[in-house]
Scaffold this active site. Sequence first.
Site, PDB file in Angstrom:
ATOM      1  N   CYS A  80       0.807  -1.222   0.000  1.00  0.00           N
ATOM      2  CA  CYS A  80       0.000   0.000   0.000  1.00  0.00           C
ATOM      3  C   CYS A  80       0.839   1.271   0.000  1.00  0.00           C
ATOM      4  CB  CYS A  80      -0.939   0.017   1.201  1.00  0.00           C
ATOM      5  SG  CYS A  80      -0.098  -0.138   2.805  1.00  0.00           S
ATOM      6  N   GLN A  81       2.160   1.190   0.067  1.00  0.00           N
ATOM      7  CA  GLN A  81       2.990   2.392   0.102  1.00  0.00           C
ATOM      8  C   GLN A  81       2.755   3.337  -1.081  1.00  0.00           C
ATOM      9  OE1 GLN A  81       3.999  -0.599   0.789  1.00  0.00           O
ATOM     10  NE2 GLN A  81       5.422  -0.667   2.503  1.00  0.00           N
TER      11      GLN A  81
END
Length: 419
Positions: A80-81
């Site tokens: 999800c970065q």
Amino acid sequence: MLKTISLFSGIGGLDFGFEAAGFETRVALELDKTSCKTIRLNRDWAVIEDDINKVTSVDVLKVGGLKAGDVDMLIGGPPCQPFSKASYWARGDSLRLDDPRADTLTGYLRILRDTRPRAFLLENVYGLAYSGKDEGLRHILDGIEQINRDVGTQYKVSWRVVNCAEYGVPQVRERVFLVGSREGREFRFPEATHAKPDSLENDLFSDKQPFRTAWDALGDVAPPNDEELDSLRPGGKWGDLLTSIPEGENYLWHTNRGGGKPLFGWRTRYWSFLLKLSKRLPSWTVQAQPGSAIGPFHWDSRRLTFEELCRLQTFPNGLTVDCGRTEMQRMLGNAVPSLVAEVLAREIRKQLLDAPTRSRLKLLPPRREHVPPPVRLSAVPKKYHEHIGEHEAHPGTGKGRQALRRAATVVGGASAGLL
């Protein structure tokens, strides 16, 4: 066996579920060294250990012994970065799938474009679909439309936020799943098969089962030996308080609204602080990077073993790991429960690949009728008595000290900009 490419494979959570549904992982791509080592310990899949944006689609196909268009399934859960790149995804910008600045979501889309699988599944954190903060979701959907224009496919996407407990996973865990068909078929997510027991009491016509529980998952797991037990004892300032908290409760037990001693203010800590499993409930979400007092903990007031964590994640039995506690917990906490992947894989076979299977679910935990009574509580250790007293409750959302500090920083920054 249906041929699968796996991206961002982690420890193999998605892959194990698709494996149970009759899919074969021909090649797995994963950057994390420990995860790759763990895959190799447990499966003979071909593994590419590298950054997705440094690996060509030709390499992926070659290692998997595949050809473009001959792949049945592409699966993966990009980290999800990339949400930090929201400005890069702004609507109206040209999405360039070969851009060297590409993020993990774009890497997934590039390999989807180049391998053209019959179907794909993309998994992510439920925040991907937050209203007003869904740049990542729009990025994916826009990218798929561009793929259709570029290579003539007809990928049609269905997506849903799924609570894994509603499909029999003994853990409350919400994830977003996107499923697409190259031929433009519409995928319909299966109806939930499990629900909270109290919601079923007055529904005489429901065919749903009660949620699977932590006891269903762990009831036959042998307890750790004395040597293992020493390494599983909670540490830190508050670890010794755990034995005084009932099953299914957390630090709120020791507030003026709980049944214990008033040691904390109401809602002044994270929900997972001193959180203990209940034998009669699903587990709460397994954490990837828990602090010393962050649960869920076992009802025996200790950390969970590798085997127990695997059970809560509905992994197949018999897996092994060769790493430290921190890395093991991170891999397990970041993984997708394999049972929900098995459920979706079976539906994909049926709806999109014309290859239904009549076998029973392999990863669904058995229901255990006899549930032992709760473990007896200990008294609050004397070293915590100095904290007994009046404690202010949290003032409410957006009113806590950290929230006020962040707001002051934003206002201060804006004022400085005006000067």
